[in-house]
Scaffold this motif. Structure first.
Motif: not given
Length: 162
Positions: A96-101, A114-117, A127-131
């Motif tokens: 949630y917070h990484l998406t807000r960032a 970070n969001l990938t991990a 989703e991880a692959r896209r990030h």
């Protein structure tokens, strides 16, 4: 009898330098008096001891704002909070917070890493692959360096990037 909150919390820290309430309340009292430099010392110390303290992180951003920034660096705040939550194993909150960032700074490579991990930890592989792809695109060295064989693409490690 204490004459004000700053003297109260200063004394409390003298008695117990690890007191979380004393450090946070002292910083808040200093901020009310516009003693930003003194408050920053205590806020940084608090974050060094308790990196997941969102109040201290928010107050530190307020000091940055007061010093001339048009707004606190909320992208940085959410990225760091997301990283802290990841390290605590609180993956949904971290996502949630990484998406807000990213909504505030979409080209922040470290946030994509970070969001990938986090997404991998949640089993959300696509989703991880896209990030991860976005992270690679943002982290890629200039074309000239790649042509000399230095195209070593970084991948997110277990430690989350700040």
């Amino acid at each position: 009898v204490w004459k004000d909150s700053v003297s109260l919390w200063t004394n409390a820290l003298a008695v117990d330098s690890s007191s979380h309430p004393a450090r946070v309340n002292l910083a808040a009292g200093l901020l009310k008096l516009s003693r930003d430099d003194d408050a920053m010392i205590h806020l940084r110390e608090q974050l060094a001891r308790h990196s997941d303290d969102g109040v201290a992180r928010f107050n530190l951003d307020q000091v940055v704002k007061r010093r001339g920034s048009s707004e606190p660096d909320m992208a940085h705040f959410h990225n760091n909070l997301g990283a802290d939550l990841f390290n605590l194993g609180r993956l949904e909150e971290a996502a949630y917070h990484l998406t807000r960032a990213l909504s505030k700074a979409p080209d922040a490579a470290s946030t994509h890493a970070n969001l990938t991990a986090v997404l991998l930890g949640l089993g959300r592989v696509e989703e991880a692959r896209r990030h991860h792809d976005r992270f690679l695109a943002l982290s890629r060295p200039p074309r000239q360096a790649r042509s000399r064989g230095r195209d070593k693409r970084p991948t997110p490690s277990k430690s989350v990037v700040r």
